[in-house]
Each structure stands twice: as structure tokens, then as C-alpha cells.
Scaffold this active site. Structure first.
Site, PDB file in Angstrom:
ATOM      1  N   GLN A 419     -10.563  -4.152   2.122  1.00  0.00           N
ATOM      2  CA  GLN A 419     -10.234  -4.672   0.789  1.00  0.00           C
ATOM      3  C   GLN A 419     -11.495  -4.917  -0.021  1.00  0.00           C
ATOM      4  O   GLN A 419     -12.479  -5.473   0.486  1.00  0.00           O
ATOM      5  CB  GLN A 419      -9.431  -5.969   0.901  1.00  0.00           C
ATOM      6  CG  GLN A 419      -7.999  -5.787   1.379  1.00  0.00           C
ATOM      7  CD  GLN A 419      -7.094  -5.176   0.320  1.00  0.00           C
ATOM      8  OE1 GLN A 419      -7.525  -4.832  -0.779  1.00  0.00           O
ATOM      9  NE2 GLN A 419      -5.815  -5.036   0.647  1.00  0.00           N
ATOM     10  N   GLU A 475      -1.634   3.700  13.117  1.00  0.00           N
ATOM     11  CA  GLU A 475      -2.463   4.317  12.080  1.00  0.00           C
ATOM     12  C   GLU A 475      -2.603   5.804  12.364  1.00  0.00           C
ATOM     13  O   GLU A 475      -2.744   6.219  13.513  1.00  0.00           O
ATOM     14  CB  GLU A 475      -3.847   3.646  12.047  1.00  0.00           C
ATOM     15  CG  GLU A 475      -4.879   4.309  11.166  1.00  0.00           C
ATOM     16  CD  GLU A 475      -4.468   4.350   9.703  1.00  0.00           C
ATOM     17  OE1 GLU A 475      -4.589   5.440   9.097  1.00  0.00           O
ATOM     18  OE2 GLU A 475      -4.017   3.310   9.169  1.00  0.00           O
ATOM     19  N   ASP A 526       1.294  -1.822   4.955  1.00  0.00           N
ATOM     20  CA  ASP A 526       0.248  -1.805   3.936  1.00  0.00           C
ATOM     21  C   ASP A 526      -0.151  -0.358   3.677  1.00  0.00           C
ATOM     22  O   ASP A 526      -1.249   0.081   4.034  1.00  0.00           O
ATOM     23  CB  ASP A 526      -0.961  -2.622   4.410  1.00  0.00           C
ATOM     24  CG  ASP A 526      -2.012  -2.792   3.317  1.00  0.00           C
ATOM     25  OD1 ASP A 526      -1.695  -2.487   2.146  1.00  0.00           O
ATOM     26  OD2 ASP A 526      -3.138  -3.211   3.639  1.00  0.00           O
ATOM     27  N   CYS A 554      -0.084  -2.245  -3.664  1.00  0.00           N
ATOM     28  CA  CYS A 554      -1.069  -2.367  -4.735  1.00  0.00           C
ATOM     29  C   CYS A 554      -0.585  -1.688  -6.012  1.00  0.00           C
ATOM     30  O   CYS A 554      -1.228  -1.790  -7.054  1.00  0.00           O
ATOM     31  CB  CYS A 554      -2.411  -1.787  -4.303  1.00  0.00           C
ATOM     32  SG  CYS A 554      -2.362  -0.032  -3.906  1.00  0.00           S
TER      33      CYS A 554
END
Length: 615
Positions: A419, A475, A526, A554
Site C-alpha cells: 500500500q 496468490e 483484495d 480501490c
């Protein structure tokens, strides 16, 4: 702006194009509005004759598929027919898509297979599509008064257009232009910024609830939206910035490293230094200044000029700088490999271009002086730029830098996702946990496990590991998984593990294994800005052990279809009980910009409640 952020992914480099490019000097590629515009105006599609790869050469137009067909659906259908689409773009509110391929053979195969193919009751059509004109060709054609089939812009008076050259901006005007592009809310106080973002998120949630109701989903009319959470820091907060390297729009034969103002598709590529961009830390500005001075050295400009976006030639394309809270910096530079291939010298009296570049970077940028970096990398890219298709090379210093977040130590490698606002990220993680616990006590977590989907380098899962009996991260990118495993080891976290693979393939297995040992399974999503593929959401819905899901977005507008799919009633396509949107929390990670993170808590609704809501 898009120039501030890049995708965190790296793959093996593809074969490099070795076609001959013209030998360049700083004079030949400097600020030259006349010759560049004339060439582009005459040939707005001139880039198709370049030695660089462009998928525009292999583009087709596909029509007559059913409404509401997504990119993923069309791409999957084409792959089932043995085709290998490179890019797929479904045009909004139409039954048409543009599909590009990597070579003529793949394009021609598609043109032989798709016409007349019956898909979902429709016979597809396919034909060659016209290449897209270079935006700079369009702009130049408009400026010079020339017209073409590819550059459809209003014709200007050639007498006035030929003599008109935009005057260089004053320092004050350039500064204001930069701030408007990079920090569009800079004129507002922070409280006004938060108010505007809160209103934007409220409108987005209302639109979402209407769409959920339209598909017959469980009513979200009573969804609670918490007050927006402010960032602990408002300026100089970005720990990562990507800059463009270009010829200065204000000084002839001068290289500038900074932010591009305007959009490439509009034919605008002026770059201005980041000195007055309030979100850029002082330590990153110092690195940019030192790099810019190095790239302006006469020998460097002569042998390795910056990439010229108007002519698609040159060496330096981008520079990305990362920093941590201790002001240690990491720099990686994007170098255009075809330029090196075409312009490297065979003269034994002169150092090879690649050696010259690497030696000068090592001598000029590593060290303890102001603007020097602790970690230096280059990535040699073929076409497209960025680290997504490049060959990485560590030139010196540490291989990475380390950042502290929530009392934990994290490895930050060149392409790792982290981030950009470290202080606000800690606030974000705390909010994620409190929302997962909404309406419950901490003691309920003794038999709970957390699935961290799209976990990246594990920052969320590792930050929350102390609250759960087990944490499993999923992932797709192998390098990110290795970073996550290393981060778990360096912090002594033993109840967290990480799996590399596609979420739709690995999630069912991991969820089943966790369900055998815990009674409550919770998920954090996310994903990238555009959201997840429908297949991932379908997999999540079929995992009955998942009762709570926290989605970190986002860009809620881009991911809205994901939220609707989680809530739509059960059907043959969407099996499993639907979720209900229960709580929404905006968190400001990006002061001075229009962007904001939105946390959405979805809870699993029993089948009988879903049926009642549908009725």
C-alpha cells in the site's frame, strides 16, 4: 493518475525485436515540434511500420454475440476453439468486440473459425478491424490541417496552424498543471476532501443497492455506511511513485524525470518534475533530481536519450522510486531493450551501450550522498514497457528495502505490491478486522480461520494472524508468494501459510481443508482495481463454510459487478446461498486525490431468507 501506479507482476521476457532503428542523438530526438508533427500528420499510422511489436497489426472485429457478454466469457469461448486472443475489448452497449492477437497466423485462424460459429444461439461474425491511429498522429494531423481516414479531427486553418507553436508554460503555470493532474483536490481543505469522498461513496452504494434489487438479490436497503476514516497523514505520504522520462517541454535538449500531464490517447505527453506534487516525499524528490542530472550528462544524452512517445524510439521509459519510513530508497529504471539492440556499438574503442548505462548508474546513484539509493535495479523491456514483460537485473545495493507495518517487518522488493500510504494502511488493516468482527466478540475467533484471497505479499493476512487460529493466503504470482512466506518467517508467524495458484482452482481445496478444523471461515478479498473474474466469485459462493466476506475495493465502480454477483439469487449459474451487503466503510488512503478505499462486508444469508427476499 495512472502514472502513479503500476501492476505488480513480472514474467519471463518475450523474444526481442531486433529490427534496425535509426541511430539517434540528443539533437535528433529533442524538442522538435515541426519535423515530428509533419511525419505524424502525413502518416498517423506510421507506428505500424516500426520494428516494435504492436497487436494493432493483428486486430479483428467480432459481432453478433448476445447482450451482457463479458470479456472473460468471450475470451474463454475463443480459447475453447483453440484460439489465443491477446487482448479483448467488448464495446459497451453493443454486440461488438475488438480482439487482437500476437501474430498473423493466430489472427487468420480466428478469421476462419469464428464466422458462422454458433454461440448461445447466435451466429458470430468476424472481419479484419482497422488499426487504431497513433494519438500523436491524430493531434499532429489536426494541428497541421491535414486529414486522413485514421485521424478524424476538425480541420484547422492551415495558415494559422502552421505558424502556431504553443509557448512554454511559466513555472507557476506548469506547477498548477502538475498539481491538477496528480493531486486534483489540492485546492480543498482536508475536511472538504473527506466530505466529497464520503458523498461519492454514498452515491456508489446507492447505485449498488439498486442493481442488487434489479437482479432479485437480497435487499440491501438497510446497509449501514460508517463515517469515512481519515488518513493519519495528508501530504508526502506516497512510498512509491512511477515517473516518466522524457524530453522537457520547456527546455530544449533537456531531459526531465517527472509525471506525465495529460493522457496518451489524447496525444499529450508533456512531463513535468514532481517538486510541487504534495504527495511525493522529499526523499523521493531528491532521488529524481539526482537521476535527472545524470540523464542530462552529454554522453548519456548522446548515447541513451529518453524514449520519445511520439516517435516510439529512445532508451529510458520510466523510473520507479520506493521509500520506507527510515528514508531508505529503492529505484528501478525501465529501459527500452530494442533501442539497445539497434544502437549498441561494435566499435571496440567504446564501451558497449548496456555496460555504459549500467556503470554510469552504479557510479552515480549508489551511495550515501543526497539522492542516492540503497537498492538499484533495471528492467529491460521489449514492447509495452513496465515490469510485466521485462528482464530484471539488480545493479547494486540491497536487493530490497524493509518496511514496518503494524509492528511487523515486511520485505518490499521492486515489483511487490505494498500500500502506497503506510500509515493509512495500518488503519485500513485495523478496520478490516473490526468489520469482520462486526456484531461478534473476539472470543468467537478461537475457532475461526481466515482466507486471504489475492494476498500479494501477505500484509493483510499476517497483520491479522494473531486474531485467527489459521490464515491461508492465495496468490497467483509466484514471486509475491515467496515474499509472503519470507515475511511470515521473519516475523515468526507460524499459523500462516501461502499457496500459489488461481483462486478458482485453489480456493475450494483450501476451504475444505480449513472447514475440517474450524467451524467458522472468513474471507478477505483484495483484488486489482477491476475486480475478480466471475469464476472466482462462483467458487466462493459454492463454498458453504464461508459465512463472512470482506471485500477491499480501490475502485468500487469498476468492481460493482462483483458485488452484484455475490448478492444475486441462487441459480444454475450461481449456485450456493447468496450474500447480503451488511456494512460499508470508506477509508481514505489517498489524500489530495479523488480515490478512496471502500470496505464492504458481505454476510451469508440462509436459503430460506434468500427465498423470502426474492418473493
Amino acid at each position: 493518475p495512472a502514472s502513479l501506479e503500476i501492476d505488480q507482476k513480472q514474467v519471463k521476457p518475450k523474444g526481442l525485436e531486433t529490427g534496425k532503428l535509426e541511430t539517434m542523438t540528443s539533437e535528433s530526438v529533442g524538442v522538435q515540434p515541426d519535423s515530428a508533427k509533419e511525419d505524424s500528420a502525413e502518416k498517423p499510422l506510421n507506428y505500424l511500420n516500426s520494428s516494435q511489436f504492436t497487436s494493432e497489426l493483428f486486430k479483428i472485429e467480432v459481432k453478433n454475440f448476445r447482450p451482457h457478454t463479458t470479456v472473460a466469457m468471450l475470451k474463454k469461448r475463443m480459447q475453447s476453439l483453440g484460439l489465443e486472443p491477446h487482448k479483448v475489448k467488448v464495446m459497451p452497449n453493443s454486440w461488438m468486440a475488438f480482439v487482437t492477437f500476437k501474430n498473423a497466423d493466430q489472427r487468420d485462424k480466428a478469421l476462419s473459425v469464428l464466422p458462422g460459429h454458433i454461440w448461445r444461439g447466435q451466429a458470430l461474425t468476424a472481419k479484419l478491424a482497422k488499426p487504431k491511429a497513433d494519438p500523436f498522429g491524430n493531434a499532429a494531423a489536426a494541428d497541421s490541417g491535414q486529414s486522413s481516414s485514421a485521424a478524424k479531427r476538425p480541420r484547422l486553418d492551415t495558415d494559422t496552424a502552421a505558424d502556431s507553436k504553443p509557448a512554454p508554460l511559466s513555472a507557476e503555470a506548469a506547477s498548477e498543471l502538475l498539481r491538477d493532474a496528480v493531486t486534483p483536490l489540492w485546492r480543498l481543505g482536508y475536511e472538504e476532501q473527506l466530505k466529497q469522498k464520503s458523498q461519492d461513496m454514498s452515491s456508489e452504494v446507492k447505485q449498488l443497492t439498486r442493481q442488487v434489487a434489479a437482479v432479485g438479490g437480497i435487499s440491501a436497503g438497510s446497509v449501514e455506511m460508517m463515517p469515512i476514516v481519515a488518513s493519519p497523514v495528508v501530504d508526502k505520504y506516497r512510498n512509491k511513485c512511477q515517473f516518466t522520462v522524457a524530453w522537457s517541454p520547456t527546455q530544449t535538449d533537456s531531459v526531465v524525470v517527472g509525471f506525465r500531464v495529460g493522457r496518451y490517447r489524447d496525444g499529450e505527453a508533456d512531463v513535468y518534475p514532481p517538486d510541487t506534487a504534495a504527495v511525493v516525499p522529499t526523499v523521493i524528490v531528491a532521488v529524481v533530481r539526482r537521476l535527472q542530472a545524470l540523464l542530462n550528462e552529454p554522453d548519456m544524452k548522446r548515447r541513451a536519450p529518453p524514449y520519445d512517445a511520439k516517435r516510439h524510439v529512445g532508451c529510458w521509459k520510466a523510473a520507479t522510486v520506493r521509500c520506507n519510513s527510515s528514508n531508505r530508497t529503492l529505484l528501478y529504471l525501465d529501459i527500452h531493450q530494442p533501442f539497445l539492440t539497434a544502437n549498441d556499438t561494435s566499435d571496440k574503442t567504446e564501451m558497449s551501450l548496456r555496460d555504459f548505462i549500467e556503470n554510469r548508474l552504479q557510479n552515480g546513484l549508489l551511495g550515501d550522498q543526497d539522492g542516492c539509493v540503497a537498492s538499484l535495479h533495471v528492467v529491460y523491456t521489449d514492447h509495452g514497457g513496465g515490469e510485466t514483460n521485462g528482464l530484471w537485473r539488480h545493479l547494486g545495493g540491497d536487493p530490497d528495502i524493509t518496511e514496518t507495518l503494524g509492528g511487523l517487518s515486511f520485505r518490499v522488493s521492486p515489483a511487490a505490491f505494498f500500500q502506497v500510504n503506510t500509515a493509512a494502511a495500518e488503519v485500513l488493516h485495523n478496520r478490516i478486522y473490526s468489520m469482520l468482527q462486526h456484531g461478534e466478540s473476539d472470543s468467537d475467533n478461537q475457532s475461526s480461520a481466515l482466507l486471504d484471497v489475492c494476498c500479494g505479499t501477505g500484509t493483510i493476512g499476517l497483520s491479522l494472524a494473531r486474531y485467527f487460529s489459521q490464515v491461508v493466503g492465495i496468490e497467483l504470482i509466484a514471486d509475491a508468494v515467496r515474499d509472503a512466506q519470507l515475511n511470515a518467517q521473519r516475523n515468526g508467524i507460524e499459523n500462516a501459510s501461502f499457496v500459489c495458484g488461481r483462486a478458482e482452482d485453489t480456493l475450494p481445496r483450501e476451504a475444505k481443508l480449513l472447514a475440517e478444523t474450524v467451524s467458522d471461515l472468513r474471507v478477505v478479498l483484495d483484488p486489482p482495481r477491476g475486480g475478480l473474474q466471475p469464476s472466482v466469485l462462483s467458487t466462493i459462493r459454492r463454498c458453504r463454510s464461508i459465512r463472512r466476506l470482506l471485500y477491499v475495493s480501490c475502485c468500487p465502480r469498476a468492481a460493482r459487478s462483483n458485488f452484484v454477483d455475490l448478492c444475486r439469487p441462487a441459480s444454475n449459474k450461481w449456485r450456493g446461498d447468496p450474500f447480503r451487503l451488511a456494512l460499508v466503510q470508506p477509508v481514505d488512503l489517498f489524500p489530495l486525490t479523488k480515490h478512496c478505499e471502500l470496505l464492504l462486508l458481505f454476510v451469508r444469508e440462509p436459503a430460506d431468507a434468500a427465498a423470502d427476499a426474492s418473493e
